[in-house]
Design a protein around this motif. Sequence first.
Motif, PDB file in Angstrom:
ATOM      1  N   SER A 253       0.843  -1.192   0.000  1.00 54.64           N
ATOM      2  CA  SER A 253       0.000   0.000   0.000  1.00 54.64           C
ATOM      3  C   SER A 253       0.880   1.244   0.000  1.00 54.64           C
ATOM      4  CB  SER A 253      -0.922   0.008   1.230  1.00 54.64           C
ATOM      5  OG  SER A 253      -1.726   1.160   1.243  1.00 54.64           O
ATOM      6  N   PHE A 254       0.707   2.054  -1.048  1.00 51.68           N
ATOM      7  CA  PHE A 254       1.439   3.313  -1.148  1.00 51.68           C
ATOM      8  C   PHE A 254       0.528   4.475  -0.741  1.00 51.68           C
ATOM      9  CE2 PHE A 254       3.046   0.551  -4.623  1.00 51.68           C
ATOM     10  CZ  PHE A 254       4.330   0.340  -4.142  1.00 51.68           C
ATOM     11  N   ASP A 255       1.034   5.346   0.120  1.00 52.85           N
ATOM     12  CA  ASP A 255       0.355   6.599   0.470  1.00 52.85           C
ATOM     13  C   ASP A 255      -1.060   6.378   0.978  1.00 52.85           C
ATOM     14  OD1 ASP A 255       2.652   8.036  -0.236  1.00 52.85           O
ATOM     15  OD2 ASP A 255       2.058   8.077  -2.348  1.00 52.85           O
ATOM     16  N   GLY A 256      -1.213   5.341   1.813  1.00 50.55           N
ATOM     17  CA  GLY A 256      -2.468   5.121   2.506  1.00 50.55           C
ATOM     18  C   GLY A 256      -3.574   4.509   1.684  1.00 50.55           C
ATOM     19  N   TYR A 257      -3.255   3.971   0.507  1.00 53.97           N
ATOM     20  CA  TYR A 257      -4.285   3.318  -0.316  1.00 53.97           C
ATOM     21  C   TYR A 257      -4.882   2.160   0.488  1.00 53.97           C
ATOM     22  CZ  TYR A 257      -6.348   1.791  -4.781  1.00 53.97           C
ATOM     23  OH  TYR A 257      -7.212   1.468  -5.806  1.00 53.97           O
ATOM     24  N   PRO A 258      -6.194   2.149   0.702  1.00 56.50           N
ATOM     25  CA  PRO A 258      -6.791   1.252   1.716  1.00 56.50           C
ATOM     26  C   PRO A 258      -6.449  -0.222   1.568  1.00 56.50           C
ATOM     27  CG  PRO A 258      -8.395   2.873   0.987  1.00 56.50           C
ATOM     28  CD  PRO A 258      -7.196   3.032   0.091  1.00 56.50           C
ATOM     29  N   ALA A 259      -6.663  -0.811   0.394  1.00 57.87           N
ATOM     30  CA  ALA A 259      -6.468  -2.257   0.248  1.00 57.87           C
ATOM     31  C   ALA A 259      -5.136  -2.597  -0.392  1.00 57.87           C
ATOM     32  CB  ALA A 259      -7.607  -2.857  -0.574  1.00 57.87           C
ATOM     33  N   GLY A 260      -4.371  -1.599  -0.766  1.00 65.06           N
ATOM     34  CA  GLY A 260      -3.088  -1.843  -1.397  1.00 65.06           C
ATOM     35  C   GLY A 260      -3.172  -1.797  -2.915  1.00 65.06           C
ATOM     36  N   GLN A 261      -2.192  -1.137  -3.535  1.00 62.86           N
ATOM     37  CA  GLN A 261      -2.121  -1.122  -4.998  1.00 62.86           C
ATOM     38  C   GLN A 261      -1.630  -2.455  -5.536  1.00 62.86           C
ATOM     39  OE1 GLN A 261      -1.078   1.390  -3.047  1.00 62.86           O
ATOM     40  NE2 GLN A 261      -1.469   3.395  -3.986  1.00 62.86           N
ATOM     41  N   VAL A 262      -0.894  -3.180  -4.727  1.00 59.13           N
ATOM     42  CA  VAL A 262      -0.424  -4.517  -5.092  1.00 59.13           C
ATOM     43  C   VAL A 262      -1.137  -5.519  -4.201  1.00 59.13           C
ATOM     44  CG1 VAL A 262       1.562  -6.074  -5.119  1.00 59.13           C
ATOM     45  CG2 VAL A 262       1.832  -3.697  -5.874  1.00 59.13           C
ATOM     46  N   GLN A 263      -1.802  -6.486  -4.827  1.00 64.76           N
ATOM     47  CA  GLN A 263      -2.341  -7.629  -4.079  1.00 64.76           C
ATOM     48  C   GLN A 263      -2.282  -8.836  -4.991  1.00 64.76           C
ATOM     49  OE1 GLN A 263      -6.477  -8.137  -3.076  1.00 64.76           O
ATOM     50  NE2 GLN A 263      -5.985  -9.018  -1.075  1.00 64.76           N
ATOM     51  N   SER A 264      -1.413  -9.772  -4.608  1.00 65.94           N
ATOM     52  CA  SER A 264      -1.202 -10.956  -5.442  1.00 65.94           C
ATOM     53  C   SER A 264      -0.531 -12.042  -4.617  1.00 65.94           C
ATOM     54  CB  SER A 264      -0.292 -10.608  -6.631  1.00 65.94           C
ATOM     55  OG  SER A 264       0.130 -11.779  -7.320  1.00 65.94           O
ATOM     56  N   PRO A 265      -0.838 -13.314  -4.888  1.00 64.25           N
ATOM     57  CA  PRO A 265      -0.005 -14.373  -4.310  1.00 64.25           C
ATOM     58  C   PRO A 265       1.459 -14.115  -4.636  1.00 64.25           C
ATOM     59  CG  PRO A 265      -1.928 -15.315  -5.378  1.00 64.25           C
ATOM     60  CD  PRO A 265      -1.916 -13.869  -5.737  1.00 64.25           C
ATOM     61  N   VAL A 266       2.322 -14.412  -3.694  1.00 70.19           N
ATOM     62  CA  VAL A 266       3.730 -14.060  -3.862  1.00 70.19           C
ATOM     63  C   VAL A 266       4.310 -14.663  -5.141  1.00 70.19           C
ATOM     64  CG1 VAL A 266       6.038 -14.351  -2.904  1.00 70.19           C
ATOM     65  CG2 VAL A 266       4.152 -13.680  -1.421  1.00 70.19           C
ATOM     66  N   GLY A 267       4.100 -15.957  -5.359  1.00 75.70           N
ATOM     67  CA  GLY A 267       4.677 -16.584  -6.542  1.00 75.70           C
ATOM     68  C   GLY A 267       4.148 -15.986  -7.831  1.00 75.70           C
ATOM     69  N   ASP A 268       2.853 -15.753  -7.905  1.00 76.62           N
ATOM     70  CA  ASP A 268       2.246 -15.178  -9.099  1.00 76.62           C
ATOM     71  C   ASP A 268       2.736 -13.756  -9.352  1.00 76.62           C
ATOM     72  OD1 ASP A 268       0.553 -17.321  -7.964  1.00 76.62           O
ATOM     73  OD2 ASP A 268      -0.754 -16.913  -9.665  1.00 76.62           O
ATOM     74  N   PHE A 269       2.966 -12.981  -8.272  1.00 75.44           N
ATOM     75  CA  PHE A 269       3.403 -11.593  -8.428  1.00 75.44           C
ATOM     76  C   PHE A 269       4.661 -11.498  -9.278  1.00 75.44           C
ATOM     77  CE2 PHE A 269       6.255  -8.195  -6.964  1.00 75.44           C
ATOM     78  CZ  PHE A 269       5.503  -7.082  -7.315  1.00 75.44           C
ATOM     79  N   PHE A 270       5.570 -12.448  -9.111  1.00 76.26           N
ATOM     80  CA  PHE A 270       6.828 -12.393  -9.844  1.00 76.26           C
ATOM     81  C   PHE A 270       6.707 -12.974 -11.257  1.00 76.26           C
ATOM     82  CE2 PHE A 270       8.047 -11.894  -5.444  1.00 76.26           C
ATOM     83  CZ  PHE A 270       8.970 -10.863  -5.512  1.00 76.26           C
ATOM     84  N   GLY A 271       5.484 -13.295 -11.671  1.00 76.27           N
ATOM     85  CA  GLY A 271       5.221 -13.614 -13.071  1.00 76.27           C
ATOM     86  C   GLY A 271       5.363 -15.057 -13.450  1.00 76.27           C
ATOM     87  N   SER A 272       5.454 -15.965 -12.458  1.00 71.27           N
ATOM     88  CA  SER A 272       5.618 -17.367 -12.806  1.00 71.27           C
ATOM     89  C   SER A 272       5.118 -18.233 -11.664  1.00 71.27           C
ATOM     90  CB  SER A 272       7.089 -17.687 -13.075  1.00 71.27           C
ATOM     91  OG  SER A 272       7.250 -19.039 -13.440  1.00 71.27           O
ATOM     92  N   ALA A 273       4.160 -19.102 -11.980  1.00 70.37           N
ATOM     93  CA  ALA A 273       3.581 -19.961 -10.944  1.00 70.37           C
ATOM     94  C   ALA A 273       2.877 -21.131 -11.623  1.00 70.37           C
ATOM     95  CB  ALA A 273       2.593 -19.155 -10.085  1.00 70.37           C
TER      96      ALA A 273
END
Length: 673
Positions: A253-273
Amino acid sequence: MNHLAEFPETTYTSKQFSSYNRLSVAPNTPGWFANQDGDGTSSPGFEEDLGGGEYLICDVNGPGVILRMWQARDHVNPLMNGNIKAYIDNKLFYDGSATEFFKNPIITSVQNTGIDETLFQEAFVQGTMSFYFPIPFEKNCRIVWIGNPASAYFYHVLVRNYPKGTNVKTFSAEDLTDYKDEIVSVAQVLSDPKNNWQYSPQSQEVQASLIVDANQTEQILSLTGPAAIEKLTIKIDAANIEKALRQTVLRISFDGYPAGQVQSPVGDFFGSAPGINPMDTLPMIIEPDGTMTCRFLMPFKESCEIVIDNLGSQDVNLACSVSTVPYQWDEDKSMHFMARWRTDNDITAYPFNSPDELGLEDMSYLLAQGKGLYVGSAVMLYNPAPVPIVQGSWWGEGDEKIFIDDDTFPSIFGTGTEDYYGYAGSTRADAIISPYAGQSRNDGPVTRGFVSNYRWHISDPVLFREKLDFYIELMAVTEISNFYYARVAYYYARPGVIDDHVLISKDDVRYIERQPWMPVAGRGAENSIFYQAQDVITDANNIQLVSDNLWAGGQMLLWTPTVTGDKRTFDLNVTESGNYKIRITTANTPSSGIVSAYVDGTRLNFYEQAWKGNSVLTKDLFNPYRAASRTLHSPDIVLLNVGQHKVDIVYEGKSADSTGSDVGIDSLWLQKQ
């Protein structure tokens, strides 16, 4: 890549000219899912038939730049036949082979500069046939294809168009000499992103290690701005690592964005799962030991909170490293980094020829309103199709459709999911890793099992001023039930953007296990007889059975030869005389060796790649990181009469990079011709 974090002062529009089927004219009307885009038997789409065997690919007025070109290929060769005449600023820029144009239209100019041609090709010709070197023009660009469209194939030309009056210098061969040092520097990074990427000397690293208990949430780091994350590294350890990588959710969450600008399973976030699938790309790196690194710049004005939600039932050990750099937030240009994950579980993928297009759908990646840049996509899926050949198991006929701002028809309309992700023809079973696009996992055989693809829009970000709707059709060649389709959309957005992201639930990240299966003689495998290797082997010495639902029937026969020339014999009972093709489904692993095969004493040829192209007498079964199921296809047609026939598999030696001499055989099959 850092420039992607700021909205451009000079805006532009993106337009992809492709061979998509022109029966697609409007959403939710007949033909919207039309699939014939040019496959050598049907004509590809063009902007206009100019007559006399000439067809218009694009005619762009105003300043702009060609950003990416792509052409279809089979296992070995590019397929865009015919010729191309390309004009830039009303001057003939290229006149020659269409294949060579799409591969690299400036290679002759490169050869005259002293730039290392191999380095240039490795850097700017990526995946199978994606050309990424920019070709700018001041006034216009016109590309005409010349040939017989009945034998032509798919193509893409992605163009950026700037507002009238924008100062753009038209490409010339002299630019390659004038900017030689810059070109070589970029090429070196693209050819080895992990080792040649330059981080800021002002970077400051913060580390954290912790245990995140099952069903708990933990804050990893809290940062104060203004600053920007230039490198985020995470490594996870757990009893079941594949389960942990899917059920451990990263929230930023950047600058108080309530639910977060990034939300992803860790493995999927890096583009491979799922799991650890090593890859070296420009923004994302996954190493064999499970260390995962993201290099998308993530600026923030006041604060940044990094949180882990463990939605699983096991405790997770997590190590995190964040490198930040000074950053001055610009109220007019700075953007937040966004990564939005979603999944559709246990659905049905319908075939492209479904009556009245029944069941076909556009899978949403992102629906956003506001201003930003779209910079990447990743898809992770499970395909349980039981037909062990691509004509019966292929899942990715669907085209990308990207609506930008006030579009009523997509500005970017593609020709197939694998084409968008940088390969072609549904046939690349092995990993394809390039800086901008590729496939990091494909279990097999052919395209069944777990599959993971990625595409980074680094040199071709899609700008939107009001909204962006990104879809890719889900379209298979046969109906496939119990299909799982997860994806991540990566973009930068100005504050105030809204999108269709839905918070991730426990059910979303349910652990997907391979299901038991047996090969089926379906589409493409008609008239086939399958033999499980353990049922027909004649000598079980140095043999063990490996249990895993990657293999047909849940078991694979693993043979460990001791000397070159050792062989194992399999007795196949044929009940009907005729001409047959012979296929052997093998285990390709880090410890596999090299094999050959004989039928009744006659040596078999095998296709060097998949099931087309050149033939070879031996096949290397080595696969660097994980076990994969691969089928050896022989071009030979063998007459087999009723009765017993012997197939000998011979160990021909250790692969250069292999850790052992293993030969894994899943099944053998005969297909009557």
